[in-house]
Motif scaffolding. Structure first.
Motif, mmCIF file in Angstrom:
data_model
loop_
_atom_site.group_PDB
_atom_site.id
_atom_site.type_symbol
_atom_site.label_atom_id
_atom_site.label_comp_id
_atom_site.label_asym_id
_atom_site.label_seq_id
_atom_site.Cartn_x
_atom_site.Cartn_y
_atom_site.Cartn_z
ATOM 1 N N MET A 1 1.013 -1.204 -0.048
ATOM 2 C CA MET A 1 -0.115 -0.118 0.004
ATOM 3 C C MET A 1 0.843 1.285 -0.018
ATOM 4 S SD MET A 1 -3.195 -0.906 0.138
ATOM 5 C CE MET A 1 -3.685 0.778 0.473
ATOM 6 N N ILE A 2 0.850 2.172 -1.034
ATOM 7 C CA ILE A 2 1.625 3.321 -1.095
ATOM 8 C C ILE A 2 0.450 4.437 -1.108
ATOM 9 C CG2 ILE A 2 3.282 4.370 -2.626
ATOM 10 C CD1 ILE A 2 4.031 1.883 -3.960
ATOM 11 N N PHE A 3 0.818 5.285 -0.018
ATOM 12 C CA PHE A 3 -0.067 6.416 0.109
ATOM 13 C C PHE A 3 0.559 7.662 -0.445
ATOM 14 C CE2 PHE A 3 -1.766 3.234 3.151
ATOM 15 C CZ PHE A 3 -3.131 3.758 3.289
ATOM 16 N N ASP A 4 0.067 8.417 -1.256
ATOM 17 C CA ASP A 4 0.338 9.824 -1.420
ATOM 18 C C ASP A 4 0.219 10.438 0.040
ATOM 19 O OD1 ASP A 4 1.029 12.245 -2.638
ATOM 20 O OD2 ASP A 4 -1.007 12.699 -3.048
ATOM 21 N N CYS A 5 0.522 11.695 0.011
ATOM 22 C CA CYS A 5 0.580 12.680 1.249
ATOM 23 C C CYS A 5 -0.321 13.462 1.303
ATOM 24 C CB CYS A 5 2.028 12.993 1.763
ATOM 25 S SG CYS A 5 1.716 13.694 3.549
ATOM 26 N N ASP A 6 -0.169 14.559 0.745
ATOM 27 C CA ASP A 6 -1.088 15.782 0.446
ATOM 28 C C ASP A 6 -2.317 15.496 -0.121
ATOM 29 O OD1 ASP A 6 0.810 17.739 1.806
ATOM 30 O OD2 ASP A 6 2.236 17.393 -0.017
ATOM 31 N N ARG B 1 2.422 17.560 -8.388
ATOM 32 C CA ARG B 1 3.744 17.662 -8.951
ATOM 33 C C ARG B 1 4.648 17.731 -7.930
ATOM 34 N NH1 ARG B 1 2.913 17.467 -14.334
ATOM 35 N NH2 ARG B 1 0.899 17.812 -15.235
ATOM 36 N N SER B 2 5.912 17.552 -8.199
ATOM 37 C CA SER B 2 6.927 18.221 -7.284
ATOM 38 C C SER B 2 7.258 19.556 -7.142
ATOM 39 C CB SER B 2 8.228 17.473 -7.510
ATOM 40 O OG SER B 2 8.823 17.888 -8.796
ATOM 41 N N LEU B 3 7.841 19.976 -6.128
ATOM 42 C CA LEU B 3 7.969 21.437 -5.914
ATOM 43 C C LEU B 3 8.873 22.060 -7.285
ATOM 44 C CD1 LEU B 3 7.621 24.351 -4.719
ATOM 45 C CD2 LEU B 3 9.374 23.470 -3.057
ATOM 46 N N VAL C 1 4.543 5.818 2.481
ATOM 47 C CA VAL C 1 4.386 7.235 1.841
ATOM 48 C C VAL C 1 5.196 7.401 0.769
ATOM 49 C CG1 VAL C 1 3.551 9.481 2.108
ATOM 50 C CG2 VAL C 1 3.250 7.765 4.193
ATOM 51 N N ALA C 2 4.496 7.873 -0.626
ATOM 52 C CA ALA C 2 5.474 8.299 -1.547
ATOM 53 C C ALA C 2 4.989 9.549 -2.173
ATOM 54 C CB ALA C 2 5.685 7.209 -2.755
ATOM 55 N N SER C 3 5.570 10.539 -1.881
ATOM 56 C CA SER C 3 4.800 12.039 -2.126
ATOM 57 C C SER C 3 6.002 12.886 -2.866
ATOM 58 C CB SER C 3 4.842 12.717 -0.725
ATOM 59 O OG SER C 3 4.322 13.890 -0.965
ATOM 60 N N SER C 4 5.353 13.696 -3.597
ATOM 61 C CA SER C 4 5.960 14.873 -4.364
ATOM 62 C C SER C 4 6.837 15.717 -3.286
ATOM 63 C CB SER C 4 5.274 15.613 -5.311
ATOM 64 O OG SER C 4 4.640 14.627 -6.413
ATOM 65 N N GLY C 5 6.325 15.878 -2.181
ATOM 66 C CA GLY C 5 6.787 16.593 -1.105
ATOM 67 C C GLY C 5 8.236 16.154 -0.544
ATOM 68 N N SER C 6 8.886 17.155 -0.009
ATOM 69 C CA SER C 6 10.187 16.596 0.586
ATOM 70 C C SER C 6 9.722 15.592 2.072
ATOM 71 C CB SER C 6 11.083 17.729 1.250
ATOM 72 O OG SER C 6 10.433 18.551 2.080
ATOM 73 N N VAL C 7 10.898 14.899 2.376
ATOM 74 C CA VAL C 7 10.810 13.920 3.472
ATOM 75 C C VAL C 7 10.499 14.858 4.762
ATOM 76 C CG1 VAL C 7 12.136 12.735 5.125
ATOM 77 C CG2 VAL C 7 12.134 12.114 2.710
ATOM 78 N N GLU C 8 11.502 16.276 4.729
ATOM 79 C CA GLU C 8 11.148 17.038 5.832
ATOM 80 C C GLU C 8 9.680 17.605 5.819
ATOM 81 O OE1 GLU C 8 12.850 21.848 6.793
ATOM 82 O OE2 GLU C 8 12.831 21.010 4.705
ATOM 83 N N LYS C 9 9.125 18.003 4.650
ATOM 84 C CA LYS C 9 7.714 18.348 4.701
ATOM 85 C C LYS C 9 6.720 17.448 5.122
ATOM 86 C CE LYS C 9 3.793 20.008 1.858
ATOM 87 N NZ LYS C 9 3.449 20.320 0.627
ATOM 88 N N VAL D 1 8.828 6.346 4.474
ATOM 89 C CA VAL D 1 8.517 7.641 3.730
ATOM 90 C C VAL D 1 9.569 7.937 2.465
ATOM 91 C CG1 VAL D 1 8.156 9.898 3.929
ATOM 92 C CG2 VAL D 1 7.448 8.297 5.682
ATOM 93 N N PHE D 2 9.064 8.143 1.108
ATOM 94 C CA PHE D 2 9.715 8.344 0.015
ATOM 95 C C PHE D 2 9.081 9.635 -0.687
ATOM 96 C CE2 PHE D 2 8.898 3.784 0.852
ATOM 97 C CZ PHE D 2 10.342 3.164 1.177
ATOM 98 N N SER D 3 10.321 10.299 -0.953
ATOM 99 C CA SER D 3 9.980 11.454 -1.586
ATOM 100 C C SER D 3 10.664 11.630 -3.184
ATOM 101 C CB SER D 3 10.868 12.668 -0.882
ATOM 102 O OG SER D 3 10.786 13.911 -1.506
ATOM 103 N N SER D 4 9.855 12.374 -3.889
ATOM 104 C CA SER D 4 10.234 12.671 -5.382
ATOM 105 C C SER D 4 11.794 12.994 -5.510
ATOM 106 C CB SER D 4 9.632 13.583 -5.976
ATOM 107 O OG SER D 4 9.373 15.042 -5.344
ATOM 108 N N GLY D 5 12.426 13.769 -4.306
ATOM 109 C CA GLY D 5 13.681 14.267 -4.322
ATOM 110 C C GLY D 5 14.691 13.198 -4.198
ATOM 111 N N GLN D 6 14.088 11.923 -4.217
ATOM 112 C CA GLN D 6 15.052 10.574 -3.937
ATOM 113 C C GLN D 6 15.280 9.939 -5.367
ATOM 114 O OE1 GLN D 6 12.968 8.477 -1.001
ATOM 115 N NE2 GLN D 6 14.009 9.656 0.707
ATOM 116 N N VAL D 7 14.449 10.526 -6.564
ATOM 117 C CA VAL D 7 14.436 9.848 -7.508
ATOM 118 C C VAL D 7 14.747 11.030 -8.956
ATOM 119 C CG1 VAL D 7 12.919 8.071 -7.131
ATOM 120 C CG2 VAL D 7 12.120 10.102 -8.079
#
Length: 213
Positions: free
Chosen positions: A1-6, A43-45, A103-111, A129-135
């Motif tokens: 199960m992969i959840f978007d965050c926002d 979308r990512s920032l 969780v896999a989100s376009s937001g940062s891990v910090e956010k 928790v996974f972020s678009s900043g990692q790819v």
């Protein structure tokens, strides 16, 4: 199960896009909240900034993101930010049934640490928790969801993504994953979500049944 965050775990989209809309208007881009969401949601920032700069035909100030995010984070504190109704119980039910969750989100891990922490959801995921900043490429490309599946030692074809945006649905489908589209928010464009290929649902209480049946 992969959840978007926002918009899936936390009800942040109206607050975040209101802050972004105000920041863009100060730069001469007169997008209201609805237009900002239509153009940029999911979308990512980095992608958002590229789209905005192309629209303006100039670079944004170097401190634009820092100032905008400070205002956004304060709006989350002031509101205060809330979890999406019913999502905590849905996560707990899925975990109790043996589903691996992340969780896999376009937001940062910090956010995500901030928003999930503020809403009491961070501890449910144990750092998964996974972020678009990692790819290299964010949504609508499949990279983020594939990265999450590999990191979780799960097969993409056996993964289920919970999304609320067209770019997110497109990314999940490109990754070969089943995607459920949460359309319970007042701003959700159900036709667009369905056209993108998501199976619509409007109540998080129904999520366990959709996944486990």
């Amino acid at each position: 199960m992969i959840f978007d965050c926002d918009g899936v775990l936390v009800d942040s989209e109206p607050l975040a896009n209101a802050s972004l809309s105000r920041a863009l208007k100060a730069q001469g881009l007169d997008w209201d909240v609805a237009e900002t969401m239509r153009r940029l949601m999911g979308r990512s920032l980095k992608s958002c900034i590229e789209i905005v700069e192309a629209e303006l035909d100039r670079r944004l100030p170097a401190d634009f993101v820092e100032k905008m995010q400070a205002v956004t984070y304060q709006s989350f504190r002031d509101a205060p930010l809330q979890p999406v109704p019913g999502v905590k119980d849905a996560i707990l039910a899925l975990q109790a049934a043996g589903c691996a969750t992340c969780v896999a989100s376009s937001g940062s891990v910090e956010k995500m640490r901030f928003t999930l922490g503020l809403t009491g959801l961070w501890d449910l995921f144990g750092g998964r928790v996974f972020s678009s900043g990692q790819v290299s490429r964010g949504k609508p490309f499949p990279d983020l969801f594939l990265h999450a599946a590999v990191s979780m030692n799960e097969k993409p074809a056996e993964s289920v993504v919970i999304e609320d945006s067209v770019p997110g649905i497109e990314a999940a489908r490109a990754a070969g994953m089943r995607v459920l589209a949460y359309a319970g928010a007042p701003y959700a464009d159900r036709d667009e979500l369905a056209t993108a290929g998501g199976r619509l649902f409007t109540d998080m209480a129904h999520l366990p049944g959709l996944v486990l049946r």
